[in-house]
Scaffold this motif. Structure first.
Motif, PDB file in Angstrom:
ATOM      1  N   ARG A   1      -5.645  -9.151  -6.148  1.00 59.51           N
ATOM      2  CA  ARG A   1      -6.474 -10.189  -6.773  1.00 59.51           C
ATOM      3  C   ARG A   1      -5.662 -10.986  -7.788  1.00 59.51           C
ATOM      4  NH1 ARG A   1     -12.236  -6.979  -7.243  1.00 59.51           N
ATOM      5  NH2 ARG A   1     -12.596  -7.021  -5.008  1.00 59.51           N
ATOM      6  N   ARG A   2      -4.800 -10.291  -8.517  1.00 60.44           N
ATOM      7  CA  ARG A   2      -4.077 -10.962  -9.593  1.00 60.44           C
ATOM      8  C   ARG A   2      -3.045 -11.940  -9.040  1.00 60.44           C
ATOM      9  NH1 ARG A   2      -1.194  -7.323 -14.189  1.00 60.44           N
ATOM     10  NH2 ARG A   2       0.208  -8.880 -15.119  1.00 60.44           N
ATOM     11  N   TYR A   3      -2.405 -11.556  -7.918  1.00 60.60           N
ATOM     12  CA  TYR A   3      -1.338 -12.417  -7.379  1.00 60.60           C
ATOM     13  C   TYR A   3      -1.762 -13.181  -6.141  1.00 60.60           C
ATOM     14  CZ  TYR A   3       1.461 -10.258 -10.922  1.00 60.60           C
ATOM     15  OH  TYR A   3       1.929  -9.865 -12.142  1.00 60.60           O
ATOM     16  N   GLY A   4      -2.973 -12.926  -5.648  1.00 60.94           N
ATOM     17  CA  GLY A   4      -3.496 -13.741  -4.560  1.00 60.94           C
ATOM     18  C   GLY A   4      -3.065 -13.298  -3.179  1.00 60.94           C
ATOM     19  N   ALA A  23       0.826  -1.216   0.000  1.00 59.46           N
ATOM     20  CA  ALA A  23       0.000   0.000   0.000  1.00 59.46           C
ATOM     21  C   ALA A  23       0.859   1.263   0.000  1.00 59.46           C
ATOM     22  CB  ALA A  23      -0.934   0.002   1.211  1.00 59.46           C
ATOM     23  N   ARG A  24       2.030   1.196   0.626  1.00 60.97           N
ATOM     24  CA  ARG A  24       2.863   2.392   0.766  1.00 60.97           C
ATOM     25  C   ARG A  24       3.961   2.471  -0.303  1.00 60.97           C
ATOM     26  NH1 ARG A  24      -0.285   4.667   4.145  1.00 60.97           N
ATOM     27  NH2 ARG A  24      -0.176   4.297   6.391  1.00 60.97           N
ATOM     28  N   SER A  25       4.036   1.515  -1.208  1.00 61.59           N
ATOM     29  CA  SER A  25       5.121   1.549  -2.193  1.00 61.59           C
ATOM     30  C   SER A  25       4.842   2.582  -3.275  1.00 61.59           C
ATOM     31  CB  SER A  25       5.314   0.155  -2.812  1.00 61.59           C
ATOM     32  OG  SER A  25       5.939  -0.686  -1.852  1.00 61.59           O
ATOM     33  N   GLU A  26       5.914   3.095  -3.829  1.00 64.65           N
ATOM     34  CA  GLU A  26       5.823   4.144  -4.843  1.00 64.65           C
ATOM     35  C   GLU A  26       4.988   3.670  -6.043  1.00 64.65           C
ATOM     36  OE1 GLU A  26       8.992   7.150  -7.110  1.00 64.65           O
ATOM     37  OE2 GLU A  26       9.601   5.153  -6.492  1.00 64.65           O
ATOM     38  N   GLY A  76      -1.172   3.000  -6.276  1.00 65.60           N
ATOM     39  CA  GLY A  76      -2.374   3.670  -5.764  1.00 65.60           C
ATOM     40  C   GLY A  76      -3.391   2.631  -5.315  1.00 65.60           C
ATOM     41  N   PRO A  77      -4.508   3.073  -4.775  1.00 64.33           N
ATOM     42  CA  PRO A  77      -5.495   2.115  -4.255  1.00 64.33           C
ATOM     43  C   PRO A  77      -6.134   1.250  -5.339  1.00 64.33           C
ATOM     44  CG  PRO A  77      -6.300   4.385  -4.067  1.00 64.33           C
ATOM     45  CD  PRO A  77      -4.864   4.464  -4.476  1.00 64.33           C
ATOM     46  N   VAL A  78      -6.248   1.753  -6.570  1.00 61.14           N
ATOM     47  CA  VAL A  78      -6.822   0.921  -7.638  1.00 61.14           C
ATOM     48  C   VAL A  78      -5.850  -0.206  -7.985  1.00 61.14           C
ATOM     49  CG1 VAL A  78      -7.647   0.868 -10.024  1.00 61.14           C
ATOM     50  CG2 VAL A  78      -8.136   2.858  -8.597  1.00 61.14           C
ATOM     51  N   ALA A  79      -4.550   0.169  -8.176  1.00 59.99           N
ATOM     52  CA  ALA A  79      -3.543  -0.848  -8.493  1.00 59.99           C
ATOM     53  C   ALA A  79      -3.414  -1.844  -7.345  1.00 59.99           C
ATOM     54  CB  ALA A  79      -2.194  -0.181  -8.773  1.00 59.99           C
ATOM     55  N   PHE A  80      -3.492  -1.348  -6.102  1.00 53.28           N
ATOM     56  CA  PHE A  80      -3.384  -2.229  -4.944  1.00 53.28           C
ATOM     57  C   PHE A  80      -4.404  -3.352  -5.023  1.00 53.28           C
ATOM     58  CE2 PHE A  80      -4.538  -3.686  -0.764  1.00 53.28           C
ATOM     59  CZ  PHE A  80      -3.316  -3.841  -0.115  1.00 53.28           C
ATOM     60  N   GLN A  81      -5.645  -2.970  -5.258  1.00 53.13           N
ATOM     61  CA  GLN A  81      -6.731  -3.954  -5.286  1.00 53.13           C
ATOM     62  C   GLN A  81      -6.531  -4.959  -6.436  1.00 53.13           C
ATOM     63  OE1 GLN A  81     -10.616  -2.285  -6.156  1.00 53.13           O
ATOM     64  NE2 GLN A  81     -11.558  -3.564  -4.572  1.00 53.13           N
TER      65      GLN A  81
END
Lengths: 359, 359
Positions: free
Chosen positions: B28-31, B13-16, B19-24
Motif C-alpha cells: 500500500r505504501r509503495y503502490g 512475499a518470500r524475502s527475509e 511477514g504478511p503484515v509488512a507485505f500488506q
C-alpha cells in the motif's frame, strides 16, 4: 405451635383440592391452619363446587403421625425451625415433609446428582466418584433412590451425607434391589418424602419428588440422560428454581449422552468432575424465602362476581396471575384469592411461579 | 498484472523479514511490489539492520513458479480474482498460495473438521460421517491431512469437495500413510500451501497452516482433542478470526474429549452432528476484507527518531499498536510504518490483529 395446630396444618395440607399454593395463601389469609380448615368448605362452595372437598380428618392425621413416628420418622412442617431453608425458598414450598434418619443433613449445603436408570458402567462410576469427591468437600448429595445413576450417587455419599427423596411414602422401597441401600441411607443419611408414610408412589408423585431433589440443592448434576427423560425435567425444575444446572458431556454416538449434551447446548455448565461443581456453587450464598407478592395486606374476600370473572379469563394454557389481574381490572392480591378459591373448588390450577390455569 | 509484477509480488512475499503484515503495508505504501522491493534494503537499514535482508531473487522466484507449474499446481496471489475471499478477510491475509487441483473449491462455503491424530475409531467414524453429511449439504470440508480425524474428514468429503492445507510445500506428503489420500484430494479436491512447492514442513509452519484451515472456513468443528493440543490452537485462531467454533462433546473419562469439553466450557457450540453445524453457519453471510486501520492516507516516512522511540516502547509482550501510538504521541499510521520498518530490520514482530512485540 400447639399440637392441635400441628394437626390442623397436616390436615389442611392433605385435604382434597388444597395444593401447596393454596395452602400458603389460606394460612396467611386466615392466620392459622385451624381457621383455614374451618373456612375451607364455604370457600369451595362459593367458587362453584357442589360438594365440599374431603377434609383430612383428625383421626387420619393422628394415625399418619403415629404410623410415621412408630417407623422412627419425624414430621417436619414448613414452619418448623428444622425445616430446610432451601425448600422454604421454592415456589410453592411443600407444606409438610417426613424425614427418616438424620434430618440435620437437610439444612447443609447440598448438590443433587441424578441421571439415567439404565446407566452405563462408566456413568455409574462417574456418579459414585463425583459424589465421593463432593462429599469430601463437605457437601451433602441428594438423589432419587432410582436404579443406575441415583443409586451410584447415594453409594458414593453414604459416608459423608446422603439424602434420598422418595416419590412414595417412607417405607415404599422401589426398586426392590435398592432395599439395602434404603436402609443404609436411613441409618447414616436421610430419607425424605412429602407423602404419607408407606403410601405407594404413583406416576404423578415423581414430578413432585424431582422438585424436592432440586429444591434441596444449590446445584444439580445430570450424569447420563436420554432425550425426553425424567432427569431433564428435574433439570428444568432446577433452573426454574434458580439453581445451577450442570451436565456431564458424552459422545454423540452414545444415546445416554444426548440429554446431557442438549442441556449443555441450552446453557447448562459442563461437568467433568467435582471442580466444575465447586466452581458453580462457590459464589452462591444461602437460600432466602421470597416474599409473597400476593399478600401485601389483606384484601378481604373476593366477590362472587370477581371469582366468575377470573374463571372466565382462565384457559388450560397457564397465564401469569399479574396478567389476569390486569385483564380483570382488580388488585393482584384479590385476584389471587379468587384463584385459590377456584382451585379449592377444583376449577383452577395454581402452578407456582405466579402462574394459573383452568383445571 | 504483468508478469514482472507477479514475480515481484512473490519475491517480496518470500524475502527475509517480510511477514504478511509488512507485505500488506509495503504494497500500500509503495503502490506495487516492485517499488516495495526497491525500497526494502533502505527501510531495513534505517531501522537499524546492519546487513540488508536477503531478497528472494528473480531466479529463485522463476524457479519456484516453474517447479510448481511443472507439478501441475497454480500460484494464487492475494490480488488475483480466484484468491479466496475468506483468506482475504483474515488479518493478515497470506500474500501467496499454491493450489493443486480444483482451486474453485476455495471460493465455496467451507467448514473445517479437525482433531486428534491419535483418534478413537468412533471419533474417526464421527468425523467421516459429519464430513459426508456436510458435503451432502453443498459444503466444502477443509482439514490438515494429518493422521486420525483430519484424514477421516478428508475421506468423508472426497466426493463432495475436500481441501487439504499443508504445513510444508505441495508434494511434501506427511504422514507417508496419507500418500494415496493426498493424490485422491489432488485429483478430485484441492491441496493448498503457503510454502514453496516441495519444501519440507518445519514445526513453525503448522501454526500458519492452522490459520489457513480456519481462515478458509465459516466454522471449525473439533472432533477429538486432548488438552493443550494443536486442534485447540486452531480453534483459538478461528475464534480470533471471527469464525464459529464447534466441538464434539465426550465423556470426562475419555482424555481425548477433554479439549473439546473445555472448548464447550469456554463457549464453543455443542456439535452432535451436521444439523448443529448448519444451524451455526446459517446466519453467516460471505466474507469481507476489513479496511486497514493504519492506512488512512499516506503519512510519509517515519522519522528515524520516531522509529527508535517506538522501539523503546516495545517489549516481548504483545501490545496494541493503538496503545503504542498513544504513548509515542504520534498518528497510528506513522507508528505502524515505523513498526514495519523495525520488523524488516528484525527488531520487531507484527502479530496481526493490531498487535506488535519486540522481536
Amino acid at each position: 405451635m400447639i399440637d392441635t395446630e400441628r394437626l390442623a396444618w397436616l390436615r389442611l395440607a392433605r385435604s382434597e383440592t388444597v395444593g401447596p399454593v393454596a395452602f400458603q395463601h389460606l394460612l396467611r389469609r386466615y392466620g392459622s391452619a385451624s381457621a383455614a380448615l374451618i373456612a375451607l368448605p364455604a370457600l369451595a362452595r362459593r367458587a362453584g363446587r357442589p360438594q365440599p372437598p374431603a377434609i383430612y380428618s383428625s383421626d387420619e392425621a393422628e394415625a399418619e403421625i403415629a404410623q410415621g413416628e412408630a417407623d422412627g420418622a419425624r414430621l417436619l412442617l414448613a414452619c418448623d425451625a428444622g425445616f430446610p431453608a432451601s425448600l422454604k425458598a421454592i415456589d410453592p414450598p411443600p407444606p409438610v415433609l417426613w424425614a427418616l434418619g438424620d434430618a440435620s443433613l437437610l439444612t447443609r449445603r447440598t448438590v443433587a446428582v441424578v441421571g439415567a436408570r439404565i446407566a452405563s458402567a462408566s456413568g455409574r462410576r462417574f456418579a459414585r466418584e463425583l459424589a465421593l469427591a463432593l462429599g469430601g468437600e463437605g457437601l451433602v448429595i441428594a438423589s432419587g433412590l432410582a436404579r443406575g445413576i441415583d443409586a451410584a450417587a447415594h453409594e458414593g455419599s453414604l459416608a459423608s451425607g446422603a439424602v434420598a427423596v422418595l416419590g412414595g411414602g417412607l417405607g415404599d422401597i422401589y426398586p426392590p434391589e435398592n432395599e439395602a441401600l434404603y436402609h443404609a441411607i436411613a441409618d447414616r443419611g436421610c430419607i425424605v418424602s412429602e407423602s404419607q408414610p408407606r403410601r405407594r408412589a404413583q406416576a404423578k408423585d415423581f414430578p413432585r419428588r424431582n422438585r424436592l431433589i432440586s429444591g434441596l440443592s444449590l446445584a444439580i448434576v445430570v450424569v447420563e440422560a436420554e432425550l425426553k427423560s425424567g432427569s431433564l425435567i428435574t433439570a428444568r425444575l432446577a433452573a426454574e428454581q434458580g439453581r445451577e444446572v450442570l451436565a456431564v458431556p458424552g459422545s454423540p454416538l452414545d444415546p445416554r449422552a444426548r440429554g446431557c449434551n442438549d442441556l449443555i447446548r441450552q446453557g447448562a455448565a459442563v461437568c467433568e468432575g467435582a471442580d466444575d461443581v465447586l466452581r458453580a456453587i462457590e459464589p452462591l450464598a444461602g437460600f432466602r424465602a421470597p416474599p409473597d407478592p400476593y399478600f401485601a395486606g389483606n384484601h378481604g374476600d373476593p366477590a362472587p362476581e370477581l371469582i366468575e370473572r377470573v374463571y372466565d379469563l382462565l384457559s388450560p394454557t397457564p397465564v401469569a396471575i399479574d396478567e389476569l389481574a390486569r385483564q380483570a381490572a382488580a388488585p393482584a392480591g384479590v385476584v389471587f384469592a379468587a384463584l385459590v378459591e377456584l382451585s379449592l373448588a377444583g376449577r383452577a390450577e395454581l402452578l407456582g411461579g405466579g402462574l394459573a390455569a383452568r383445571a
